[in-house]
Design a protein around this motif. Structure first.
Motif, PDB file in Angstrom:
ATOM      1  N   GLU A 221       4.953  -9.333  -2.808  1.00 44.65           N
ATOM      2  CA  GLU A 221       3.922  -9.303  -1.764  1.00 44.65           C
ATOM      3  C   GLU A 221       4.444  -9.870  -0.452  1.00 44.65           C
TER       4      GLU A 221
ATOM      5  N   ARG B  47       6.720  -7.421   1.233  1.00 48.59           N
ATOM      6  CA  ARG B  47       5.967  -6.317   1.832  1.00 48.59           C
ATOM      7  C   ARG B  47       5.274  -6.772   3.124  1.00 48.59           C
TER       8      ARG B  47
ATOM      9  N   SER C  29       7.827  -1.623   3.437  1.00 49.87           N
ATOM     10  CA  SER C  29       6.695  -0.723   3.209  1.00 49.87           C
ATOM     11  C   SER C  29       6.864   0.098   1.930  1.00 49.87           C
ATOM     12  N   ASP C  30       8.051   0.050   1.322  1.00 45.98           N
ATOM     13  CA  ASP C  30       8.284   0.747   0.064  1.00 45.98           C
ATOM     14  C   ASP C  30       7.656   0.024  -1.128  1.00 45.98           C
ATOM     15  N   ILE C  31       7.236  -1.214  -0.936  1.00 45.82           N
ATOM     16  CA  ILE C  31       6.605  -1.971  -2.012  1.00 45.82           C
ATOM     17  C   ILE C  31       5.130  -1.587  -2.037  1.00 45.82           C
ATOM     18  N   PRO C  32       4.661  -1.094  -3.177  1.00 47.15           N
ATOM     19  CA  PRO C  32       3.277  -0.611  -3.261  1.00 47.15           C
ATOM     20  C   PRO C  32       2.258  -1.748  -3.244  1.00 47.15           C
ATOM     21  N   PRO C  33       0.975  -1.402  -3.272  1.00 41.78           N
ATOM     22  CA  PRO C  33      -0.088  -2.414  -3.249  1.00 41.78           C
ATOM     23  C   PRO C  33      -0.003  -3.362  -4.451  1.00 41.78           C
TER      24      PRO C  33
ATOM     25  N   VAL D  24      -0.355  -2.261  -8.187  1.00 44.47           N
ATOM     26  CA  VAL D  24       0.812  -1.648  -8.813  1.00 44.47           C
ATOM     27  C   VAL D  24       1.838  -2.718  -9.170  1.00 44.47           C
TER      28      VAL D  24
ATOM     29  N   THR E 234       3.072  -3.547 -12.985  1.00 44.15           N
ATOM     30  CA  THR E 234       4.484  -3.573 -13.369  1.00 44.15           C
ATOM     31  C   THR E 234       4.839  -4.895 -14.034  1.00 44.15           C
TER      32      THR E 234
ATOM     33  N   THR F 174       8.878   0.292  -7.741  1.00 42.59           N
ATOM     34  CA  THR F 174       8.914   1.563  -7.032  1.00 42.59           C
ATOM     35  C   THR F 174       9.094   2.728  -8.003  1.00 42.59           C
TER      36      THR F 174
ATOM     37  N   SER G  70       5.696   3.268  -9.557  1.00 43.23           N
ATOM     38  CA  SER G  70       4.818   3.869  -8.554  1.00 43.23           C
ATOM     39  C   SER G  70       5.147   5.350  -8.359  1.00 43.23           C
TER      40      SER G  70
END
Length: 129
Positions: free
Chosen positions: A45, A48, A54-58, A61, A65, A122, A125
Motif C-alpha cells: 500500500e 502504491r 500504479s501497478d499495485i492493485p487495490p 487484491v 493475495t 500483480t 490481479s
C-alpha cells in the motif's frame, strides 16, 4: 545499529517471504505471522500511495493475495486473523510514513524487499482471481 520502523518492516517482509518454503500442518496464526502479513500489505500500500507504483492493485487484491499465501503455508487464518491483520497494517503503514528516511530511500528499500510479493499480487490481479 538503529532499528527504524522501516528496517523492522523490511525484516518482517524478509521473514514472510522466506517462510514460504516451510509447509507444516495448519496451526493457529501467531502474532509474528500476523505482523508478517501486515508488513506485506502495508508495504504494498505504501509503495502504491507514495512511490508511483500504479501497478499495485487495490487493497482488496493485496489482502486476497496475502491470505492465499498464508493458506498455502498451512496457516489457520480463521477467527480474528483479518481484524488483527487490519490493525497491524494500520500501525505499520503509519510507522513507515513516520520513519525518518526520505521517501525516495523508503521507496527503494521497500521495492527491493517487496518485489516477490508484488509480483504475486500483480500475477493474481492479471489472472482475474
Amino acid at each position: 545499529m538503529k532499528h527504524t520502523w522501516l528496517s523492522m518492516t523490511i525484516l518482517s517482509l524478509s521473514l514472510a517471504l522466506l517462510s514460504g518454503c516451510q509447509q507444516q500442518p495448519a496451526k493457529k496464526v501467531t502474532a509474528d505471522k500476523v505482523e508478517q502479513v501486515a508488513a506485506l500489505i502495508a508495504s504494498a500500500e505504501w509503495l502504491r500511495d507514495h512511490c508511483q507504483r500504479s501497478d499495485i492493485p487495490p487493497r482488496s487484491v493485496v489482502e486476497e493475495t496475502a491470505t492465499i499465501m498464508a493458506k498455502e503455508r498451512g496457516w489457520n487464518i480463521s477467527g480474528t486473523f483479518q481484524q488483527d491483520v487490519n490493525n497491524a497494517v494500520q500501525r505499520r503503514y503509519l510507522a513507515i510514513s513516520k520513519d525518518t528516511l526520505v521517501n525516495n530511500q523508503k521507496c527503494v528499500q521497500l521495492n527491493q524487499v517487496a518485489a516477490p510479493f508484488i509480483h504475486q499480487i500483480t500475477a493474481l490481479s492479471a489472472s482475474g482471481k
